[in-house]
Design an enzyme around this catalytic site. Structure first.
Site, PDB file in Angstrom:
ATOM      1  N   GLY A  14      -3.403  -0.602  -4.217  1.00  0.00           N
ATOM      2  CA  GLY A  14      -2.178  -1.122  -3.341  1.00  0.00           C
ATOM      3  C   GLY A  14      -0.794  -1.091  -4.016  1.00  0.00           C
ATOM      4  O   GLY A  14       0.130  -1.207  -3.272  1.00  0.00           O
ATOM      5  N   THR A  15      -0.985  -0.770  -5.287  1.00  0.00           N
ATOM      6  CA  THR A  15       0.513  -0.649  -5.847  1.00  0.00           C
ATOM      7  C   THR A  15       1.113   0.566  -5.471  1.00  0.00           C
ATOM      8  O   THR A  15       2.370   0.330  -5.258  1.00  0.00           O
ATOM      9  CB  THR A  15       0.157  -0.846  -7.421  1.00  0.00           C
ATOM     10  OG1 THR A  15      -0.557  -2.049  -7.908  1.00  0.00           O
ATOM     11  CG2 THR A  15       1.687  -0.507  -8.234  1.00  0.00           C
ATOM     12  N   ASN A  57      -1.315 -13.830  -2.827  1.00  0.00           N
ATOM     13  CA  ASN A  57      -2.905 -13.734  -3.728  1.00  0.00           C
ATOM     14  C   ASN A  57      -2.928 -14.859  -4.697  1.00  0.00           C
ATOM     15  O   ASN A  57      -3.872 -15.246  -4.855  1.00  0.00           O
ATOM     16  CB  ASN A  57      -2.200 -12.467  -4.616  1.00  0.00           C
ATOM     17  CG  ASN A  57      -0.853 -12.456  -5.394  1.00  0.00           C
ATOM     18  OD1 ASN A  57       0.062 -12.367  -4.825  1.00  0.00           O
ATOM     19  ND2 ASN A  57      -0.914 -12.282  -6.659  1.00  0.00           N
ATOM     20  N   GLN A  98      -3.908  -8.700   0.036  1.00  0.00           N
ATOM     21  CA  GLN A  98      -4.975 -10.034   0.024  1.00  0.00           C
ATOM     22  C   GLN A  98      -5.437 -10.529   1.560  1.00  0.00           C
ATOM     23  O   GLN A  98      -6.645 -11.195   1.659  1.00  0.00           O
ATOM     24  CB  GLN A  98      -4.291 -11.119  -0.435  1.00  0.00           C
ATOM     25  CG  GLN A  98      -4.035 -11.024  -2.122  1.00  0.00           C
ATOM     26  CD  GLN A  98      -5.374 -10.932  -2.851  1.00  0.00           C
ATOM     27  OE1 GLN A  98      -6.452 -11.324  -2.376  1.00  0.00           O
ATOM     28  NE2 GLN A  98      -5.414 -10.391  -4.010  1.00  0.00           N
ATOM     29  N   GLY A 111      -8.566  -0.986  -1.790  1.00  0.00           N
ATOM     30  CA  GLY A 111     -10.303  -1.185  -1.721  1.00  0.00           C
ATOM     31  C   GLY A 111     -11.081  -2.119  -2.548  1.00  0.00           C
ATOM     32  O   GLY A 111     -11.815  -2.858  -2.038  1.00  0.00           O
ATOM     33  N   HIS A 112     -10.429  -2.418  -3.699  1.00  0.00           N
ATOM     34  CA  HIS A 112     -11.161  -3.348  -4.615  1.00  0.00           C
ATOM     35  C   HIS A 112     -10.990  -4.808  -4.363  1.00  0.00           C
ATOM     36  O   HIS A 112     -11.744  -5.584  -4.908  1.00  0.00           O
ATOM     37  CB  HIS A 112     -10.761  -2.796  -6.064  1.00  0.00           C
ATOM     38  CG  HIS A 112      -9.433  -3.432  -6.637  1.00  0.00           C
ATOM     39  ND1 HIS A 112      -9.474  -4.611  -7.423  1.00  0.00           N
ATOM     40  CD2 HIS A 112      -8.109  -2.891  -6.325  1.00  0.00           C
ATOM     41  CE1 HIS A 112      -8.339  -4.736  -7.607  1.00  0.00           C
ATOM     42  NE2 HIS A 112      -7.444  -3.878  -7.332  1.00  0.00           N
ATOM     43  N   THR A 140      -5.608  16.164  -4.220  1.00  0.00           N
ATOM     44  CA  THR A 140      -6.715  16.284  -3.508  1.00  0.00           C
ATOM     45  C   THR A 140      -7.312  14.949  -3.299  1.00  0.00           C
ATOM     46  O   THR A 140      -7.384  14.047  -4.277  1.00  0.00           O
ATOM     47  CB  THR A 140      -8.032  17.078  -4.313  1.00  0.00           C
ATOM     48  OG1 THR A 140      -7.312  18.496  -4.494  1.00  0.00           O
ATOM     49  CG2 THR A 140      -9.290  17.221  -3.662  1.00  0.00           C
ATOM     50  N   CYS A 169       0.821 -14.875 -19.099  1.00  0.00           N
ATOM     51  CA  CYS A 169       1.315 -14.954 -20.598  1.00  0.00           C
ATOM     52  C   CYS A 169       2.404 -14.093 -21.031  1.00  0.00           C
ATOM     53  O   CYS A 169       2.171 -12.857 -20.860  1.00  0.00           O
ATOM     54  CB  CYS A 169       0.297 -14.659 -21.514  1.00  0.00           C
ATOM     55  SG  CYS A 169      -0.316 -15.899 -22.893  1.00  0.00           S
TER      56      CYS A 169
HETATM   57  N1  PLP Z   1      -0.550  -6.739  -3.711  1.00  0.00           N
HETATM   58  C1  PLP Z   1      -1.153  -7.925  -3.851  1.00  0.00           C
HETATM   59  C2  PLP Z   1      -0.773  -9.132  -3.004  1.00  0.00           C
HETATM   60  C3  PLP Z   1      -2.179  -8.057  -4.648  1.00  0.00           C
HETATM   61  O1  PLP Z   1      -2.680  -9.186  -4.894  1.00  0.00           O
HETATM   62  C4  PLP Z   1      -2.580  -6.918  -5.748  1.00  0.00           C
HETATM   63  C5  PLP Z   1      -3.609  -6.859  -6.764  1.00  0.00           C
HETATM   64  O2  PLP Z   1      -3.951  -8.213  -7.189  1.00  0.00           O
HETATM   65  C6  PLP Z   1      -1.656  -5.890  -5.407  1.00  0.00           C
HETATM   66  C7  PLP Z   1      -0.580  -5.735  -4.817  1.00  0.00           C
HETATM   67  C8  PLP Z   1      -2.008  -4.557  -6.093  1.00  0.00           C
HETATM   68  O3  PLP Z   1      -3.035  -3.935  -5.737  1.00  0.00           O
HETATM   69  P1  PLP Z   1      -3.801  -2.880  -6.861  1.00  0.00           P
HETATM   70  O4  PLP Z   1      -4.595  -3.483  -7.911  1.00  0.00           O
HETATM   71  O5  PLP Z   1      -4.763  -2.046  -5.956  1.00  0.00           O
HETATM   72  O6  PLP Z   1      -2.921  -1.900  -7.050  1.00  0.00           O
END
Ligand code: PLP
Length: 392
Positions: A71-72, A151, A179, A200-201, A237, A325
């Site tokens: 996602g990042t 999130n 989310q 995906g996770h 790839t 933290c």
């Molecule tokens: N965006 C949101 C709203 C998230 O909750 C998260 C992960 O917690 C991310 C982006 C980042 O996703 P990833 O862990 O796949 O990089």
């Protein structure tokens, strides 16, 4: 020891069906999908079938689906693509409650790359003010990036309405849907969203696979350059086993969306009502807003969320806190601070996030133990005593 996993917004268990679907790709199906020979061709076809599945789930076209590593990466790609493809525009609009995948990128772009960023505020329930969004848009705005669902609190933003507003000004609109996926309907054929990030996770696929949906015609420039994979939009790839796994996870999410919004939501509501009834001075964050069906952010006044988590963990319960933290001091989360949650509550915040694998026994186990945990922490909390004395 009994274990209860209620931290599904952090990550989810990989579904057994997903593991099974991926296994052949670590064995006989090892071809490179870009290779012209039969080993490559077979894998290429199966990978494209997974892309079609992902696209169909969102009411999108297969060519709109770009596979990334997480996602990042999808978030970073979207914002950078909009800036690179419109070099004359240096303004970004986002919100104060985004994930760090957007927030820290924006802060970097502001400090190091000459961009200006508007961070939209939220109200006490975590909701956006669309008039403020309207006023923030300028001719210099390259992209608006606003998350679909938060999130920490699960608060859902009105993405359709936001998309209409932003697109009426001809501005690129990206949403972080990490989310939202699998928890609420996301029909992209009916929203004007240009780009959506997924991971995906968070939906029972493995860590290390993400998606950026890019609507046809969206201004785009690649973040990673190299070979011609992903139609030249992301070189490297493809991670074939994980793409196959994501395809399977999406199929499962589609089949379980209804269950997420009925059974899982009922479990979340049972937990919420049970905790509010049994623990005095407890408050649900974003309670008046539309929220994801699986998420509960709850504050217990005058104690530390971290201490609650440790005690729950000792009993096999996994959740997360609303604190991060930072440099040795416990700072309440930027999301809760943006909502104006008082420090006495923000510090004692716990986020529970459920999945289709949770049961009523899981929820009842928390309801059985958490009131005692909170009571025992309050007994040794000087703030609780002071707060009670002040309240008379
Ligand atoms: N965006 C949101 C709203 C998230 O909750 C998260 C992960 O917690 C991310 C982006 C980042 O996703 P990833 O862990 O796949 O990089």
């Amino acid at each position: 020891m009994r274990t209860v996993y209620l931290d599904n917004n952090a990550t989810t268990m990989v579904a057994p069906e997903v593991v099974e679907a991926m296994m052949p790709y670590f064995g006989q199906l090892y071809g490179n999908p870009s290779s012209a020979h039969l080993f490559g061709g077979q894998v290429h076809r199966l990978m494209e079938a997974a892309r079609e599945k992902v696209a169909a789930f969102f009411g999108a076209q297969p060519n709109d689906i770009l596979f990334t590593s997480c996602g990042t990466e999808s978030d970073n790609t979207a914002v950078r693509a909009a800036l690179q493809s419109q070099p004359e525009k240096r303004h970004i609009v986002t919100t104060r409650v985004e994930h760090p995948a957007i927030l820290s990128l924006c802060q970097h772009l502001e400090k190091k790359e000459g961009c200006s960023v508007t961070y939209l505020a939220v109200d006490s329930q975590g909701r956006l003010d669309l008039d403020q969004l309207k006023e923030s848009l300028t001719d210099q705005t390259a992209i608006v990036s606003i998350m679909w669902a938060n999130n920490e609190t699960g608060v859902v933003f009105p993405i359709q309405e936001i998309a209409e507003l932003v697109k009426s000004r001809g501005i690129t609109f990206h949403t972080d849907g990490v989310q939202a996926v699998g928890k609420i309907p996301m029909d992209l054929s009916r929203t004007g969203v240009d780009m959506v990030s997924l991971s995906g996770h968070k939906l029972h696929a493995p860590k290390g696979i993400g998606v950026l949906y890019i609507r046809k015609g969206t201004k785009f420039a690649p973040f990673i350059r190299g070979g011609h994979q992903e139609r030249g939009r992301r070189a490297g790839t493809e991670n074939v086993p994980y793409i196959i796994g994501l395809g399977k996870a999406i199929e499962l999410a589609e089949a379980k969306l209804e269950e997420e919004n009925t059974r899982v939501k009922a479990l979340r509501d049972r937990l919420e009502k049970g905790l509010l009834a049994s623990i005095p001075r407890s408050y649900v964050n974003g309670v008046e807003a539309e929220r994801l069906p699986n998420t509960l952010s709850i504050s217990f006044e005058y104690i530390e969320g971290e201490a609650i988590l440790l005690k729950m963990s000792a009993l096999g319960i996994a959740a997360s806190s609303g604190s991060a933290c930072t440099s040795g001091s416990l700072e309440p989360s930027h999301v809760l601070r943006s909502m104006g949650v008082p420090f006495t509550c923000a510090h004692g915040t716990v986020r529970f996030s459920l999945s289709v694998y949770n049961t009523q026994e899981d929820v009842d186990y928390v309801l059985e133990h958490l009131p005692m945990i909170v009571a025992s922490l309050r007994e040794i909390s000087p703030y609780w005593e002071e707060g009670m004395a002040a309240a008379g």
